[in-house]
Design a protein around this motif. Structure first.
Motif, short mmCIF file in Angstrom:
data_model
loop_
_atom_site.label_atom_id
_atom_site.label_comp_id
_atom_site.label_asym_id
_atom_site.label_seq_id
_atom_site.Cartn_x
_atom_site.Cartn_y
_atom_site.Cartn_z
N THR A 107 1.68 10.24 5.09
CA THR A 107 1.70 10.60 6.51
C THR A 107 1.90 12.10 6.68
O THR A 107 2.89 12.65 6.21
N LYS A 108 0.94 12.71 7.32
CA LYS A 108 1.10 14.12 7.67
C LYS A 108 1.66 14.15 9.09
O LYS A 108 1.06 13.59 10.01
N VAL A 109 2.82 14.77 9.23
CA VAL A 109 3.47 14.78 10.55
C VAL A 109 3.37 16.18 11.15
O VAL A 109 3.79 17.16 10.52
N VAL A 110 2.80 16.27 12.32
CA VAL A 110 2.67 17.56 12.99
C VAL A 110 3.53 17.52 14.24
O VAL A 110 3.39 16.61 15.07
N GLU A 111 4.44 18.48 14.35
CA GLU A 111 5.32 18.52 15.52
C GLU A 111 5.14 19.84 16.25
O GLU A 111 5.06 20.90 15.62
N ARG A 112 5.10 19.75 17.56
CA ARG A 112 4.91 20.97 18.33
C ARG A 112 5.43 20.77 19.75
O ARG A 112 5.38 19.65 20.27
N ASP A 137 4.63 27.82 15.98
CA ASP A 137 5.17 26.83 16.89
C ASP A 137 4.76 25.42 16.50
O ASP A 137 4.83 24.50 17.29
N GLU A 138 4.33 25.24 15.27
CA GLU A 138 3.89 23.93 14.81
C GLU A 138 4.55 23.66 13.46
O GLU A 138 4.56 24.52 12.60
N ARG A 139 5.10 22.49 13.31
CA ARG A 139 5.76 22.16 12.05
C ARG A 139 4.99 21.03 11.39
O ARG A 139 4.74 20.01 12.03
N VAL A 140 4.58 21.25 10.15
CA VAL A 140 3.80 20.23 9.46
C VAL A 140 4.57 19.76 8.23
O VAL A 140 5.00 20.57 7.42
N THR A 141 4.77 18.47 8.12
CA THR A 141 5.41 17.92 6.94
C THR A 141 4.59 16.73 6.43
O THR A 141 3.79 16.17 7.18
N VAL A 142 4.79 16.40 5.18
CA VAL A 142 4.08 15.24 4.63
C VAL A 142 5.11 14.25 4.10
O VAL A 142 6.05 14.65 3.41
N ALA A 143 4.96 13.00 4.47
CA ALA A 143 5.91 11.98 4.03
C ALA A 143 5.19 10.90 3.24
O ALA A 143 4.02 10.61 3.51
N TYR A 144 5.90 10.34 2.28
CA TYR A 144 5.32 9.29 1.44
C TYR A 144 6.16 8.02 1.57
O TYR A 144 7.39 8.09 1.60
N SER A 145 5.51 6.92 1.64
CA SER A 145 6.25 5.66 1.68
C SER A 145 5.36 4.53 1.15
O SER A 145 4.17 4.72 0.92
N VAL A 146 5.97 3.40 0.99
CA VAL A 146 5.23 2.21 0.55
C VAL A 146 5.45 1.14 1.59
O VAL A 146 6.55 1.00 2.12
N GLU A 147 4.41 0.42 1.93
CA GLU A 147 4.64 -0.66 2.90
C GLU A 147 3.75 -1.87 2.62
O GLU A 147 2.74 -1.77 1.92
N VAL A 172 0.83 -1.20 0.00
CA VAL A 172 0.00 0.00 0.00
C VAL A 172 0.87 1.26 0.00
O VAL A 172 2.02 1.23 0.43
N TYR A 177 -2.23 29.38 5.50
CA TYR A 177 -2.22 28.09 6.20
C TYR A 177 -0.83 27.80 6.76
O TYR A 177 -0.66 27.49 7.93
N ASN A 211 0.66 27.87 10.84
CA ASN A 211 1.29 26.76 11.52
C ASN A 211 2.73 27.04 11.89
O ASN A 211 3.28 26.38 12.75
N VAL A 266 1.55 4.85 1.52
CA VAL A 266 1.31 5.45 2.83
C VAL A 266 1.60 6.95 2.76
O VAL A 266 2.69 7.35 2.39
#
Lengths: 311, 199
Positions: free
Chosen positions: A31-36, B95-105, A27, B88, B92, A29
């Protein structure tokens, strides 16, 4: 007795993740990662409140005056475009609001979108001041707590609660959610319905209620202060390493009480109940268990007896 | 082998420092920027303009000129998207960090149903309980039997609630595990009830 051992191994195996027949699928994947990080200077004046849904929640204590949050919002689907679109259905809040630090997640699925196609899940990785006030609510996911010494309340349904190295005050309310603890030395109040519970090296003061479940307790002689269990339709096993480390007040109502040979002289029957009152010489922590309609076992445990799951 | 030596430009640090200061000034200025809400009727105006414009089909091999109105509408829409994205990200970034990651599993999918023989035996046992309680009402009014039957009703309601979650989220592993747990609870209580009624 052998049957119970087989049962414990089976339960531990199931809880360790042996969960039946599986097939593999590739599949995509997203992933939206939110860090704070949120300031929480002494950890005592602010309550950290986690309201999670369909989430795995990992909380560990550290000796810093901040709450570190990493929230992963995951969408899995064989088609990356679908996962990319549906990862947007995750909603979250990470904010300090007066005396409460609110961390929550949920899902908003637009009506026009039709049926959800991806597998959505949220994963919290949170570090909090180790003496903080913490409240966790979760459904359909696991909660992992480690190195906490404050006041912790966990309410959850389904999934599993794992605990390691906890002190302080702990309140657990579970429906259909299993519990596994290692070195929990707290003032514990636990109410569980239809839950399988294993508590290894249990210390502190404990009051546990269980209905329709399984409860296996391995008390730790060095840290145990008191244990009171009220169980109904629950299979209960008390497994001390040495019999004379504790005193016992065991009652089995409308069910059977299983015990080692050493205590048979202290066993009595009264109406529909079997009783065991055994106190070795000296002052020993008191273990009191009342079990109704579910078998109650007292047996000696050494680590070579039962290979318990992952341990 | 000796590599040639180079001295950095003497003004290099000054230039870096100036750039850092400029970034900091820009960030402060961004924070002080006023926030604007778009006019409530903006979309209606854009839609009206769009409906006035010619419908243009862009496809392979088709090259057509767009009308001025369409270009304007497109430009407005693009600006709105950019402005929205900037707002937007800016919201953020404090004090907030937003990232988007892609992978296959590789994910493990689990069978959602109980093995058929067990499910069938549970249904058979439940039919036995209903029949038995219809024939011998006093037995089923005993507190123990009553309690177990209430539990069965509760479990069925819980299964219905879980069914709604599965309808919404699909056969998610956590939900499938919950379903399996409920099925085993139901089987266990049914078995206990049958044993009690037969004793």
């Amino acid at each position: 007795m052998k049957n119970l051992f087989v049962h414990i191994v089976l339960i531990a195996g199931i809880m360790a993740g042996v969960r039946g027949r599986v097939n593999a699928q590739t599949v995509q994947v997203v992933t939206k990662v939110v860090e704070r990080t949120i300031a929480c200077p002494d950890g005592l004046t602010q309550r950290i409140s986690i309201n999670a849904r369909k989430a795995d929640v990992q909380v560990r204590g550290w000796n810093r005056g901040v709450v570190g949050i990493r929230l992963r919002l995951v969408a899995k689907h064989t088609d990356r475009a679908v996962a990319e679109r549906e990862v947007g259905y995750h909603q979250y809040t990470l904010q300090a609001n007066g005396t409460v630090i609110e961390l929550s997640n949920g899902f908003v699925i637009p009506q026009r979108a039709g049926k959800l196609q991806s597998q959505l899940k949220a994963v919290y990785e949170i570090s909090i001041p180790n003496r903080a006030l913490l409240t966790v609510n979760n459904s359909f996911g696991d909660v992992n707590l480690r190195d906490l010494a404050g006041e912790t309340t966990v309410t959850f349904e389904y999934g599993k609660l794992n605990m390691n190295e906890l002190t302080g005050k702990l309140t657990i309310k579970s429906e259909y959610g299993d519990v596994e603890g290692q070195s929990v030395n707290t003032t514990l109040v636990c109410r569980a319905e239809k839950a399988d519970i294993i508590l290894r090296d249990l210390g502190g003061t404990n009051r546990i209620q269980s209905r329709y479940g399984k409860l296996y307790i391995f008390p730790d002689a060095g840290t145990m202060d008191a244990l009171v269990v009220t169980a109904e339709r629950t299979e209960v096993a008390l497994l001390p390493k040495n019999l004379d480390d504790f005193s016992y007040d065991l009652t089995a109502i409308k069910t059977q009480l299983y015990q080692p040979h050493a205590t048979t002289d202290f066993w009595t029957r009264k109406n529909d109940s079997e009783l065991l009152n055994y106190s070795p010489p000296g002052k020993k922590p008191r273990l009191q268990i009342t079990s109704k309609y579910g078998p109650l076992h007292l047996m000696l445990f050494t680590k070579t007896d039962v290979p318990l799951g992952s341990k | 082998m000796n590599l040639p030596e180079h001295e950095p430009d003497p003004n290099l640090w000054d230039r870096i420092e100036a750039r850092i200061q400029a970034d900091a000034t820009l960030n402060r200025a961004i924070e002080q920027l006023p926030e604007y809400e778009p006019d409530a009727s903006l979309w209606e105006r854009v839609e009206a303009e769009l409906s006035d414009a010619k419908v243009v089909q862009i496809g392979r091999g088709a090259t057509r000129s767009l009308g001025t109105v369409s270009w304007l509408a497109g430009a407005v829409a693009a600006m709105l998207v950019l402005a929205g994205g900037w707002l937007y990200l800016n919201q953020n970034s404090a004090d907030e960090r937003v990232t988007v990651a892609y992978s296959v599993e590789q994910v493990k999918t689990q069978a959602t149903d109980l093995p058929q023989p067990q499910a069938e035996s549970v249904r058979r046992d439940e039919a036995f309980i209903v029949r038995h309680c219809a024939e011998q009402k006093p037995v089923c009014q005993k507190p123990e039997v009553h309690e177990l039957r209430s539990q069965l009703v509760e479990l069925k309601q819980e299964q219905a609630r879980l069914g709604k979650e599965i309808a919404l989220f699909g056969a998610d592993p956590a939900l499938v595990r919950a379903q399996t747990k409920l099925e085993s609870q139901r089987a266990e209580i049914t078995r206990e009830l049958v044993t009690l009624l037969q004793s």
